[in-house]
Design a protein around this motif. Structure first.
Motif, PDB file in Angstrom:
ATOM      1  N   GLU A 105       0.835  -1.208   0.000  1.00  0.00           N
ATOM      2  CA  GLU A 105       0.000   0.000   0.000  1.00  0.00           C
ATOM      3  C   GLU A 105       0.868   1.254   0.000  1.00  0.00           C
ATOM      4  O   GLU A 105       0.611   2.207  -0.759  1.00  0.00           O
ATOM      5  N   ALA A 106       1.901   1.266   0.843  1.00  0.00           N
ATOM      6  CA  ALA A 106       2.792   2.432   0.911  1.00  0.00           C
ATOM      7  C   ALA A 106       3.521   2.636  -0.410  1.00  0.00           C
ATOM      8  O   ALA A 106       3.674   3.774  -0.879  1.00  0.00           O
ATOM      9  N   LEU A 107       3.957   1.540  -1.018  1.00  0.00           N
ATOM     10  CA  LEU A 107       4.645   1.645  -2.307  1.00  0.00           C
ATOM     11  C   LEU A 107       3.726   2.249  -3.366  1.00  0.00           C
ATOM     12  O   LEU A 107       4.139   3.105  -4.155  1.00  0.00           O
ATOM     13  N   GLU A 108       2.480   1.810  -3.398  1.00  0.00           N
ATOM     14  CA  GLU A 108       1.531   2.334  -4.379  1.00  0.00           C
ATOM     15  C   GLU A 108       1.286   3.824  -4.161  1.00  0.00           C
ATOM     16  O   GLU A 108       1.257   4.618  -5.121  1.00  0.00           O
ATOM     17  N   LEU A 109       1.135   4.234  -2.909  1.00  0.00           N
ATOM     18  CA  LEU A 109       0.927   5.655  -2.616  1.00  0.00           C
ATOM     19  C   LEU A 109       2.156   6.477  -2.990  1.00  0.00           C
ATOM     20  O   LEU A 109       2.028   7.587  -3.537  1.00  0.00           O
ATOM     21  N   LEU A 110       3.337   5.950  -2.717  1.00  0.00           N
ATOM     22  CA  LEU A 110       4.561   6.666  -3.048  1.00  0.00           C
ATOM     23  C   LEU A 110       4.754   6.780  -4.558  1.00  0.00           C
ATOM     24  O   LEU A 110       5.206   7.813  -5.060  1.00  0.00           O
ATOM     25  N   ARG A 111       4.407   5.720  -5.276  1.00  0.00           N
ATOM     26  CA  ARG A 111       4.566   5.753  -6.730  1.00  0.00           C
ATOM     27  C   ARG A 111       3.626   6.759  -7.379  1.00  0.00           C
ATOM     28  O   ARG A 111       3.931   7.295  -8.450  1.00  0.00           O
ATOM     29  N   ARG A 112       2.505   7.035  -6.732  1.00  0.00           N
ATOM     30  CA  ARG A 112       1.559   8.015  -7.266  1.00  0.00           C
ATOM     31  C   ARG A 112       1.836   9.428  -6.763  1.00  0.00           C
ATOM     32  O   ARG A 112       1.255  10.383  -7.244  1.00  0.00           O
ATOM     33  N   SER A 113       2.714   9.537  -5.782  1.00  0.00           N
ATOM     34  CA  SER A 113       2.927  10.827  -5.126  1.00  0.00           C
ATOM     35  C   SER A 113       3.852  11.726  -5.935  1.00  0.00           C
ATOM     36  O   SER A 113       4.557  11.282  -6.843  1.00  0.00           O
ATOM     37  N   SER A 114       3.861  13.001  -5.535  1.00  0.00           N
ATOM     38  CA  SER A 114       4.797  13.952  -6.144  1.00  0.00           C
ATOM     39  C   SER A 114       6.219  13.710  -5.652  1.00  0.00           C
ATOM     40  O   SER A 114       7.183  14.200  -6.249  1.00  0.00           O
ATOM     41  N   GLY A 115       6.352  12.962  -4.556  1.00  0.00           N
ATOM     42  CA  GLY A 115       7.663  12.746  -3.961  1.00  0.00           C
ATOM     43  C   GLY A 115       8.631  12.044  -4.883  1.00  0.00           C
ATOM     44  O   GLY A 115       9.824  12.373  -4.934  1.00  0.00           O
ATOM     45  N   LEU A 116       8.117  11.077  -5.636  1.00  0.00           N
ATOM     46  CA  LEU A 116       8.981  10.322  -6.545  1.00  0.00           C
ATOM     47  C   LEU A 116       9.486  11.216  -7.674  1.00  0.00           C
ATOM     48  O   LEU A 116      10.675  11.189  -8.018  1.00  0.00           O
ATOM     49  N   ASP A 117       8.597  12.011  -8.242  1.00  0.00           N
ATOM     50  CA  ASP A 117       9.007  12.934  -9.314  1.00  0.00           C
ATOM     51  C   ASP A 117      10.014  13.955  -8.810  1.00  0.00           C
ATOM     52  O   ASP A 117      10.988  14.280  -9.500  1.00  0.00           O
ATOM     53  N   ARG A 118       9.784  14.473  -7.599  1.00  0.00           N
ATOM     54  CA  ARG A 118      10.715  15.465  -7.047  1.00  0.00           C
ATOM     55  C   ARG A 118      12.084  14.845  -6.784  1.00  0.00           C
ATOM     56  O   ARG A 118      13.113  15.486  -7.017  1.00  0.00           O
ATOM     57  N   ALA A 119      12.100  13.602  -6.322  1.00  0.00           N
ATOM     58  CA  ALA A 119      13.377  12.927  -6.088  1.00  0.00           C
ATOM     59  C   ALA A 119      14.122  12.720  -7.399  1.00  0.00           C
ATOM     60  O   ALA A 119      15.346  12.890  -7.465  1.00  0.00           O
TER      61      ALA A 119
END
Length: 335
Positions: A282-296
């Motif tokens: 669940e956390a992985l799915e939320l992170l993959r959809r988040s802006s955090g991954l793009d910003r990183a």
């Protein structure tokens, strides 16, 4: 550890297209470093010998000595001093791993039981100290400047570990994290580049450029690992995604996602280590959809741009081409 075809260079560096003559020279140098590592940590006390060789024999990427050797290829190549410096840098790195495993209460390292699990914490700490001592002995033979550099580097490594252990406190957690990886990862790789230049006849400007490049690319590799741990399926990366989530480690994509503040459930999940597989997913799915991954990813690209800028200050040659390949690969491996 997989390697590029017919070479001892790890495939993860993306140097398959590097100049064959350079690859051959660096591969020969790595073999000499490996031999020296085993020679210098040998002890007449059998138990110390076994403990000290535990991680040496386990292998690993050997990125730090490899970067030392690559940095030397701008000038005189793998001189005896370059080989000694490369071995010293790797010994410092291995020593930190023994200590890190104690602090993290790790049970595995490089596919085998960690030293603290195989023996105990005291043995692991003392073995790390033993390797630090041998690294210092190697560097002492390289002169006062090298001794000062390695002492400064150890100071940075310890400060970075302390910074991570204490946590950000009231400071910005993203700035805190970037400071930690610069000190814990970038500083030793910077020294690897610095030594490669120093002991191969490089100019002061070249040494500084290699040092700055190492500092930047070391942090970039850590950020790319952060991204891969979230973004890449296990079938592609060869690693189990979500390792950082399971260990309760907040990496750059997580910190960016938390700073965005748009997903309360993610904040709940990242409050500590996640032990439930369903919650990891669940956390992985939320992170993959988040802006955090793009910003990183954008931050990673900015580090790569800075690394390219440092390389532009170095003379054009096969070694610079190889480091350009490495810089491009550190971003490409996250795609």
């Amino acid at each position: 550890m997989t390697t590029t075809e017919n070479s001892g260079i790890p495939a993860f560096l993306g140097l398959d297209d590097a100049d064959p003559v350079l690859v051959s020279a660096v591969t020969d140098g790595l073999a000499k470093v490996e031999s020296l590592l085993r020679e210098v940590v040998h002890s007449d006390f059998e138990f110390v010998d076994e403990a000290a060789l535990h991680l040496v024999k386990a292998g690993g990427k050997r990125f730090r000595p490899l970067f030392t050797l690559l940095s030397a290829q701008f000038n005189d190549g793998g001189t005896d001093k370059v080989i000694a410096a490369a071995a010293a840098v790797e010994l410092v790195h291995l020593a930190t791993l023994y200590h890190d495993d104690v602090m993290d209460e790790a049970t595995m390292r490089r596919g085998d039981a960690s030293a603290n699990a195989r023996w105990n914490n005291s043995v692991a700490i003392l073995t790390g100290d033993f390797l630090f001592a041998h690294a210092s002995m190697l560097v002492a033979d390289l002169g006062a400047d090298a001794t000062r550099v390695i002492a400064e580097t150890m100071r940075e490594l310890v400060t970075g570990q302390m910074r991570e252990t204490v946590g950000p406190g009231d400071a910005d957690p993203i700035k805190h994290y970037l400071s930690v990886i610069t000190q814990k990862t970038g500083s030793l790789i910077a020294t690897a580049g610095r030594f490669g230049g120093m002991f191969s006849g490089a100019t002061q400007a070249e040494v500084h450029a290699l040092c700055r490049f190492g500092d930047i690319i070391g942090a970039a590799f850590q950020i790319s690992d952060d991204v891969i741990d979230i973004a890449s399926p296990a079938t592609e990366s060869g690693k189990t995604p979500g390792t950082d989530l399971r260990e309760g480690v907040r990496t750059l994509p997580m910190l960016y996602a938390l700073a965005d503040g748009t997903e309360p459930r993610l904040a709940q999940l990242l409050a500590g280590p996640i032990t439930d597989d369903a919650e990891v997913d669940e956390a992985l799915e939320l992170l993959r959809r988040s802006s955090g991954l793009d910003r990183a990813l954008r931050t990673l690209e900015s580090y790569a741009d800075r690394a390219h800028a440092e390389l532009a200050a170095l003379p054009g040659c096969a070694a610079r081409d190889a480091l350009e390949l490495l810089t491009r690969y550190v971003v490409a491996r996250t795609r």
